[in-house]
Design a protein around this motif. Structure first.
Motif, PDB file in Angstrom:
ATOM      1  N   GLN A 220      -5.983  17.729  -2.692  1.00 45.57           N
ATOM      2  CA  GLN A 220      -4.853  16.802  -2.602  1.00 45.57           C
ATOM      3  C   GLN A 220      -4.023  16.445  -3.740  1.00 45.57           C
ATOM      4  OE1 GLN A 220      -5.147  13.301  -0.159  1.00 45.57           O
ATOM      5  NE2 GLN A 220      -3.380  13.526   0.886  1.00 45.57           N
TER       6      GLN A 220
ATOM      7  N   ARG B  64       0.651  12.890  -3.622  1.00 39.77           N
ATOM      8  CA  ARG B  64       0.307  12.640  -2.077  1.00 39.77           C
ATOM      9  C   ARG B  64      -0.751  11.828  -1.943  1.00 39.77           C
ATOM     10  NH1 ARG B  64      -0.074  17.581   2.079  1.00 39.77           N
ATOM     11  NH2 ARG B  64      -0.198  15.568   3.430  1.00 39.77           N
ATOM     12  N   LYS B  65      -1.585  11.986  -2.971  1.00 32.99           N
ATOM     13  CA  LYS B  65      -2.948  11.216  -2.806  1.00 32.99           C
ATOM     14  C   LYS B  65      -2.956   9.784  -3.138  1.00 32.99           C
ATOM     15  CE  LYS B  65      -7.754  11.120  -4.825  1.00 32.99           C
ATOM     16  NZ  LYS B  65      -8.796  11.851  -5.508  1.00 32.99           N
TER      17      LYS B  65
ATOM     18  N   ARG C  45       0.371   8.029  -2.801  1.00 34.31           N
ATOM     19  CA  ARG C  45       1.440   7.590  -2.299  1.00 34.31           C
ATOM     20  C   ARG C  45       1.512   6.017  -2.019  1.00 34.31           C
ATOM     21  NH1 ARG C  45       5.354  11.270   1.184  1.00 34.31           N
ATOM     22  NH2 ARG C  45       7.390  10.317   0.708  1.00 34.31           N
TER      23      ARG C  45
ATOM     24  N   ARG D  29       1.071   2.757  -0.050  1.00 32.01           N
ATOM     25  CA  ARG D  29       1.180   2.408   1.595  1.00 32.01           C
ATOM     26  C   ARG D  29       1.402   1.043   1.868  1.00 32.01           C
ATOM     27  NH1 ARG D  29      -2.136   6.683   0.479  1.00 32.01           N
ATOM     28  NH2 ARG D  29      -2.487   8.458   1.941  1.00 32.01           N
TER      29      ARG D  29
ATOM     30  N   THR E  50       9.473   6.626   0.673  1.00 36.69           N
ATOM     31  CA  THR E  50       8.059   5.972   0.809  1.00 36.69           C
ATOM     32  C   THR E  50       8.345   4.585   1.334  1.00 36.69           C
ATOM     33  OG1 THR E  50       6.867   7.345  -1.157  1.00 36.69           O
ATOM     34  CG2 THR E  50       6.132   5.104  -0.621  1.00 36.69           C
TER      35      THR E  50
ATOM     36  N   ASN F 240       0.719   7.488   8.529  1.00 41.16           N
ATOM     37  CA  ASN F 240       0.321   7.815   7.204  1.00 41.16           C
ATOM     38  C   ASN F 240       0.142   9.303   7.367  1.00 41.16           C
ATOM     39  OD1 ASN F 240       0.263   5.348   5.798  1.00 41.16           O
ATOM     40  ND2 ASN F 240      -1.968   5.316   6.549  1.00 41.16           N
ATOM     41  N   GLU F 241      -0.276   9.993   8.473  1.00 41.33           N
ATOM     42  CA  GLU F 241      -0.380  11.328   8.487  1.00 41.33           C
ATOM     43  C   GLU F 241       0.822  12.137   9.168  1.00 41.33           C
ATOM     44  OE1 GLU F 241      -3.789  11.624  11.067  1.00 41.33           O
ATOM     45  OE2 GLU F 241      -5.316  10.963   9.369  1.00 41.33           O
TER      46      GLU F 241
ATOM     47  N   ARG G 129       7.526  10.630  -8.815  1.00 39.14           N
ATOM     48  CA  ARG G 129       6.934  11.851  -8.040  1.00 39.14           C
ATOM     49  C   ARG G 129       6.836  12.948  -9.035  1.00 39.14           C
ATOM     50  NH1 ARG G 129      10.493  12.915  -3.580  1.00 39.14           N
ATOM     51  NH2 ARG G 129      11.770  13.913  -4.991  1.00 39.14           N
TER      52      ARG G 129
END
Length: 549
Positions: free
Chosen positions: A4, A8-9, A11, A13, A53, A83-84, A215
């Motif tokens: 990953q 993305r890993k 990012r 939350r 985000t 999240n997914e 990013r």
């Protein structure tokens, strides 16, 4: 499990994981904790700074099964699904691919229905500025008075393209581009978690190359890891980015400190053997000059001892002028027929116009030392050989000491006067000015010059033109054109001759007389007048445009 990517890993939350957007996260955290939620939010900023985000974090805060708060649990079904990217009540729309009004109407048809799973139905519209005018009109009414179970989260990189009617109905948050050192610090933390070794200068290079986008920085880090392996080295990152070795830049700065054109071109020849990109080399040179200026102004901020040592060999004026020349040269490099020649010209300007003395004849030797009084001698304005005093004139000792300071000769010699007036008129004709500023320049004659302190002579009727502000503006334009800081002041005389305006008028009149003469002597015109008894209307013959000097 497949690899990953870092973007993305890692990012964020939660708002507390967000990097560099404290002004946004603070406002949203307070709104969530005190139940003061707006129905529409607009997030603006360049790519990769966290607009989407933040919108996803906000949607998670609104729909977490533990309740509305600024700290979603992250483990409930709703948080996991968001999240997914498979939460049914988070409708993500890419406006760039759905610009038609039919797409917007189809989207809004379901606004009236209650959310299926969550507490709120959240519409996340990315690149919202790409919507058509009809789409904005369709969105406007719903955006103004949405149902209580609907929240709109809009993101855009170009808020100027949004109608003011849309802007006025949203809470707008402008996300900032991240500083290079802030990006490097975050990358350091991530690489430590990944147990990947690194050199600090390598992360600094990635932070600069990302240009404010986290990013982009993470993507470059992925690329650097693939290119360099473990550890991440400065040399490998420079090679990957196509950056110029810092040693090359220091070599050029060393040669500039020596002050000779021969040394500078020799140093450039050595650098050119490594085949660097000229624009990248100039960018690194600009960064080096910036580092010198910072080291001179605030020595404690510069940790590189090589830069600190070099800074002591330049005057502040030399560094500032060199930076300005390099910055302007960067814009002109694309117009140069040969990038190498363009870069050489930039470096030669730094040598030939350095404000610490006069280059001797031949240009290969050293320079005169600065005067003991503390004031730096400014070099002469180039490309004015016509303004040098005539051989038969006697010059004062002061003038003999500064042969390149080509002041306008005294009125005793008429031909010196004429050359100076023509040169001034040509300079004014090429200046990128208009309006009152051009009127000032064209109605002024160039009087005495003390080095780079110039006096403009005008007739009393033009006093309203020569305001302090306009003189300063004209000084700036001339300085930019000539590459030296010229200072202008105004003086008044009852009669002023050979101004650019007068020369333009004289040239126009001469062209008019010549044109009328040629037409009146044309064989066809002479034959028509003779055979038909015609008469040539001389007043109807006018030049198309005023003649430039």
């Amino acid at each position: 499990m497949s690899y990953q990517v870092l973007a993305r890993k890692y990012r964020p939350r939660t708002f507390h994981e967000l990097v560099g957007q404290e002004h946004v996260s603070r406002a949203l955290v307070n709104a969530l904790d005190h139940d003061r939620l707006h129905h529409a939010y607009l997030f603006t900023g360049t790519r990769g700074v966290g607009k989407t985000t933040i919108a996803r974090i906000l949607s998670r805060c609104l729909n977490c099964e533990q309740g509305v708060s600024s700290q979603p649990c992250g483990v409930c079904d709703t948080c996991v699904e968001i999240n997914e990217g498979r939460f049914v009540d988070l409708i993500e729309v890419d406006a760039a691919s759905r610009t038609k009004v039919e797409d917007t109407r189809e989207l809004l048809d379901n606004v009236q229905y209650a959310p299926t799973r969550g507490r709120y139905k959240v519409y996340l519209i990315d690149e919202v500025h790409m919507l058509s005018a009809h789409s904005f009109n369709a969105l406007l009414k719903t955006l103004e008075e949405p149902p209580p179970h609907v929240k709109f989260l809009l993101a855009t990189t170009d808020p100027q393209k949004l109608p003011v009617t849309i802007l006025s109905r949203c809470l707008q948050f402008n996300l900032k581009a991240l500083a290079a050192d802030r990006i490097a610090a975050h990358l350091q933390d991530l690489l430590q978690r990944e147990m990947i070794g690194f050199e600090a200068p390598a992360l600094a290079l990635i932070g600069q190359a990302a240009r404010g986008s986290m990013r982009d920085a993470l993507s470059l880090t992925d690329q650097a890891i693939a290119f360099s392996g473990n550890p991440l080295t400065e040399a490998a990152v420079r090679s990957m980015l196509g950056s110029v070795d810092r040693a090359h830049v220091l070599a050029l700065l060393e040669s500039l400190a020596e002050g000779g054109a021969e040394q500078v071109l020799a140093a450039l020849d050595q650098v050119a053997e490594q085949a660097p990109d000229e624009l990248a080399l100039l960018d690194e040179l600009i960064s080096g000059l910036h580092a010198l200026a910072v080291s001179q102004a605030v020595p404690g901020r510069q940790a590189d001892e090589r830069i600190t040592a070099l800074a002591s060999r330049f005057t502040a004026e030399q560094v500032q002028l060199g930076y300005d020349i390099a910055l302007r040269g960067r814009r002109d490099l694309a117009d140069a027929p040969n990038p190498r020649a363009g870069l050489e010209m930039v470096l030669l300007r730094m040598v030939l116009f350095r404000p610490d003395g006069v280059v001797p004849a031949g240009g290969g030797g050293g320079t005169k030392k600065p005067v003991e009084s503390g004031r730096s001698e400014l070099r002469a304005v180039p490309a004015q050989p016509a303004l040098q005093a005539q051989p038969q004139q006697q010059s004062s000792p002061q003038q003999a000491a500064k042969p390149e300071l080509a002041a306008v000769p005294a009125p005793a010699t008429r031909q010196g006067e004429t050359d100076g007036a023509v040169w001034w008129a040509k300079l004014v004709a090429g200046l990128p000015i208009e309006g009152m500023l051009r009127s000032l320049a064209e109605h002024a004659a160039l009087g005495e010059r003390d080095g780079l302190n110039w006096t403009l002579v005008l007739e009393p009727g033009h006093q309203t033109l020569a305001t302090a502000e306009r003189l300063e503006q004209l000084s700036a334009v001339i300085s930019q054109t000539l590459g030296n800081r010229v200072r202008l002041q105004a003086d008044w005389q009852g009669s002023v001759s050979q101004t650019p305006a007068q020369q333009i008028a004289a040239a126009r009149q001469a062209k008019l007389v010549k044109t009328r003469q040629l037409i009146s002597q044309d064989p066809v015109v002479v034959a028509l007048v003779r055979e038909f008894g015609g008469q040539l209307d001389m007043d109807s013959i006018q030049p198309d445009e005023p003649t430039a000097i």
